[in-house]
Scaffold this motif. Sequence first.
Motif, short mmCIF file in Angstrom:
data_model
loop_
_atom_site.label_atom_id
_atom_site.label_comp_id
_atom_site.label_asym_id
_atom_site.label_seq_id
_atom_site.Cartn_x
_atom_site.Cartn_y
_atom_site.Cartn_z
N UNK A 55 33.23 90.23 63.64
CA UNK A 55 31.08 90.62 63.76
C UNK A 55 30.83 91.84 64.14
N UNK A 56 31.52 92.66 64.72
CA UNK A 56 31.50 93.44 64.98
C UNK A 56 30.68 94.36 63.85
N UNK A 57 31.64 94.33 62.59
CA UNK A 57 31.05 94.88 61.57
C UNK A 57 29.59 94.73 61.25
N UNK A 58 29.64 93.05 60.89
CA UNK A 58 28.49 92.53 60.68
C UNK A 58 27.48 93.59 61.81
N UNK A 59 27.48 92.74 63.10
CA UNK A 59 26.59 93.82 63.70
C UNK A 59 25.86 95.16 63.54
N UNK A 60 27.39 95.56 63.75
CA UNK A 60 26.84 97.63 63.50
C UNK A 60 26.15 97.62 61.97
N UNK A 61 26.42 97.51 60.83
CA UNK A 61 25.89 97.26 59.38
C UNK A 61 23.62 97.10 59.89
#
Length: 198
Positions: A55-61
């Motif tokens: 979820x963190x990687x998706x939000x950063x992207x």
Amino acid sequence: MMPFKELVLASHNAGKLKELQAMLGDSVRVRSIAEFSTIEPEETGLSFIENAILKARNAARLSGLPALADDSGLAVDALGGAPGIYSARYADGQGDAANNAKLLHVLQGVPDAERDAQFVCALALVRHADDPLPIICEGLWHGRILHAPRGEHGFGYDPLFWVPECDCSSAELPAAEKNQLSHRARAMSLLKQRLGIA
């Protein structure tokens, strides 16, 4: 890692956003992923940590900002750790009341001595979507599952979660007190230490 002026929280849950902003104080502005996207990523991980990183990687992207993701839930000993990573969708996405009703039904007849549980929180912080070194912090909050809901505060399973040291349910705690004791508070305390903003 240096503290950030702002970051995005990988959640559409207003309760989580409010809690985490209160815990971080004025040191960091927490923005919701809802400002950037209404679509939740599929949580394909098999653990709280895997889902938090995803979820963190998706939000950063999506946001271009450093991203913080919280994957948390309730693990009931008598149920082998269920509902676990499926806590939010335990009753097929029908919401908190349905999740609580299902948990009470499944635990019907289980005596107090066998109703131990813990709230679990895994926080993952990434500087950018491809960050090879995410910061991971975990927090556990031990308690017991009640036989009926109590209290009006909080969200999720709070009305069913008995906090022995406070002699009340999580939903009976004032928000400020809960924000010092909860699984999320414990994980956040570790994260703040790691960021040097404790």
